[in-house]
Design a protein around this motif. Structure first.
Motif, mmCIF file in Angstrom:
data_model
loop_
_atom_site.group_PDB
_atom_site.id
_atom_site.type_symbol
_atom_site.label_atom_id
_atom_site.label_comp_id
_atom_site.label_asym_id
_atom_site.label_seq_id
_atom_site.Cartn_x
_atom_site.Cartn_y
_atom_site.Cartn_z
ATOM 1 N N ARG A 7 24.668 -32.360 17.564
ATOM 2 C CA ARG A 7 24.087 -32.878 19.096
ATOM 3 C C ARG A 7 24.531 -31.764 19.780
ATOM 4 O O ARG A 7 25.333 -31.194 19.951
ATOM 5 C CB ARG A 7 25.267 -33.996 19.271
ATOM 6 C CG ARG A 7 24.790 -35.398 18.945
ATOM 7 C CD ARG A 7 25.781 -36.432 19.629
ATOM 8 N NE ARG A 7 25.629 -37.526 19.012
ATOM 9 C CZ ARG A 7 24.922 -38.654 19.449
ATOM 10 N NH1 ARG A 7 24.626 -38.405 20.677
ATOM 11 N NH2 ARG A 7 24.730 -39.738 19.006
ATOM 12 N N THR A 8 23.332 -31.244 20.528
ATOM 13 C CA THR A 8 23.465 -30.126 21.402
ATOM 14 C C THR A 8 23.495 -30.421 23.019
ATOM 15 O O THR A 8 23.528 -29.512 23.637
ATOM 16 C CB THR A 8 22.352 -29.107 21.098
ATOM 17 O OG1 THR A 8 21.062 -29.861 21.278
ATOM 18 C CG2 THR A 8 22.382 -28.662 19.657
ATOM 19 N N ARG A 12 19.647 -34.584 23.030
ATOM 20 C CA ARG A 12 19.208 -33.698 22.430
ATOM 21 C C ARG A 12 19.952 -33.280 21.136
ATOM 22 O O ARG A 12 21.075 -33.311 20.961
ATOM 23 C CB ARG A 12 19.167 -32.240 23.345
ATOM 24 C CG ARG A 12 18.202 -32.328 24.539
ATOM 25 C CD ARG A 12 18.596 -31.092 25.151
ATOM 26 N NE ARG A 12 18.367 -29.917 24.505
ATOM 27 C CZ ARG A 12 17.131 -28.923 24.849
ATOM 28 N NH1 ARG A 12 16.544 -29.333 25.895
ATOM 29 N NH2 ARG A 12 16.827 -27.790 24.147
ATOM 30 N N TYR A 13 18.933 -32.502 20.005
ATOM 31 C CA TYR A 13 19.676 -32.233 18.651
ATOM 32 C C TYR A 13 18.916 -31.085 18.171
ATOM 33 O O TYR A 13 17.904 -30.798 18.600
ATOM 34 C CB TYR A 13 19.811 -33.356 17.622
ATOM 35 C CG TYR A 13 18.653 -33.779 17.032
ATOM 36 C CD1 TYR A 13 18.307 -33.517 15.764
ATOM 37 C CD2 TYR A 13 17.659 -34.502 17.605
ATOM 38 C CE1 TYR A 13 17.477 -33.722 14.935
ATOM 39 C CE2 TYR A 13 16.536 -34.681 17.229
ATOM 40 C CZ TYR A 13 16.276 -34.357 15.779
ATOM 41 O OH TYR A 13 15.032 -34.791 14.998
ATOM 42 N N GLU A 14 19.527 -30.469 17.063
ATOM 43 C CA GLU A 14 18.936 -29.385 16.515
ATOM 44 C C GLU A 14 19.326 -29.685 14.923
ATOM 45 O O GLU A 14 20.401 -30.393 14.569
ATOM 46 C CB GLU A 14 19.604 -28.193 16.798
ATOM 47 C CG GLU A 14 20.962 -27.943 16.537
ATOM 48 C CD GLU A 14 21.311 -26.403 16.940
ATOM 49 O OE1 GLU A 14 20.716 -25.478 17.851
ATOM 50 O OE2 GLU A 14 22.368 -25.886 16.452
ATOM 51 N N SER A 28 15.447 -25.924 16.895
ATOM 52 C CA SER A 28 16.371 -26.112 18.083
ATOM 53 C C SER A 28 15.452 -26.025 19.308
ATOM 54 O O SER A 28 15.026 -24.832 19.741
ATOM 55 C CB SER A 28 17.511 -25.528 18.284
ATOM 56 O OG SER A 28 18.328 -25.804 19.391
ATOM 57 N N PRO A 29 15.161 -27.225 20.181
ATOM 58 C CA PRO A 29 15.615 -28.483 19.767
ATOM 59 C C PRO A 29 14.519 -28.976 18.772
ATOM 60 O O PRO A 29 13.536 -28.594 18.679
ATOM 61 C CB PRO A 29 15.450 -29.221 21.322
ATOM 62 C CG PRO A 29 14.321 -28.455 21.911
ATOM 63 C CD PRO A 29 14.593 -27.017 21.422
ATOM 64 N N TRP A 33 14.734 -37.483 19.193
ATOM 65 C CA TRP A 33 15.945 -37.843 19.482
ATOM 66 C C TRP A 33 16.184 -39.445 19.333
ATOM 67 O O TRP A 33 15.292 -40.150 19.761
ATOM 68 C CB TRP A 33 16.331 -37.677 20.774
ATOM 69 C CG TRP A 33 17.540 -38.319 21.317
ATOM 70 C CD1 TRP A 33 17.825 -39.298 22.053
ATOM 71 C CD2 TRP A 33 18.877 -37.998 21.075
ATOM 72 N NE1 TRP A 33 18.722 -39.806 22.158
ATOM 73 C CE2 TRP A 33 19.615 -38.985 21.665
ATOM 74 C CE3 TRP A 33 19.651 -36.756 20.236
ATOM 75 C CZ2 TRP A 33 21.201 -39.010 21.459
ATOM 76 C CZ3 TRP A 33 20.885 -37.204 20.188
ATOM 77 C CH2 TRP A 33 21.767 -37.958 20.766
ATOM 78 N N SER A 158 28.577 -31.761 14.693
ATOM 79 C CA SER A 158 27.484 -32.033 13.858
ATOM 80 C C SER A 158 27.820 -32.971 12.659
ATOM 81 O O SER A 158 28.888 -32.967 12.139
ATOM 82 C CB SER A 158 26.920 -30.630 13.216
ATOM 83 O OG SER A 158 27.903 -30.057 12.582
#
Length: 169
Positions: A7-8, A12-14, A28-29, A33, A158
């Motif tokens: 979770r960024t 949003r996540y990568e 990323s991204p 989601w 993560s």
């Protein structure tokens, strides 16, 4: 190969890939989601449970980048791009099937959990009739377990998942 879903930010996540036989990668991204299970996590589950060794993550395990990941430990040079493109062209023969399965399994899993898929997922859903009941139940169980872990993560944390098959050259 280890796959990390981080979770960024808010919504949003990568995805990070740690490999032994090729450079590590990141996207990323990442697209798709979901507070329950991000799109690429669904791909990892369906590729494992339906035996797709040459889908998105299989191509990555063979040194490719699925066309969307970039290296984390070496410059993104023309030489790197040529090397990866050769691997992408010779691997990833099941990426289309992975997309079909993800489109079928995710909304079916939501219904299994008593939820109604949103309009986007309902439109993308294909008939799940050709999916084996054992594999489908295993995919649902994996998604339940991984979703519980994913849902507990705070921004900056993560979830790590091991690819079930060995890397290839």
């Amino acid at each position: 190969m280890r796959v990390s879903f981080a979770r960024t930010g808010d919504r949003r996540y990568e995805v990070r890939i740690a490999r032994d036989l090729a450079t590590d990668l990141v996207m990323s991204p990442a697209p798709g989601w979901s507070a329950l299970a991000p799109h690429d996590l669904v791909h990892l589950v369906v590729e494992h449970r339906f035996g797709l060794r040459d889908g998105i993550f299989g191509q990555i395990a063979a040194g490719g980048n699925a066309g969307t990941f970039v290296p984390t430990q070496e410059p993104r040079t023309k030489a790197w791009a040529r090397r990866v493109e050769r691997r992408n062209q010779s691997r990833g023969t099941q990426i289309g099937r992975s997309e079909q399965l993800a489109a079928a399994v995710y909304p079916a899993w939501l219904r299994h959990r008593g939820m109604t898929p949103d309009l986007h997922h309902a439109r993308a859903e294909v008939a799940a009739a050709d999916l084996g009941p054992r594999e489908l139940a295993e995919a649902f169980a994996d998604l339940d377990r991984l979703s519980a872990a994913w849902s507990r993560l705070a921004v900056g944390e993560s979830l790590d998942v091991d690819w079930p098959w060995p890397e290839r050259r």
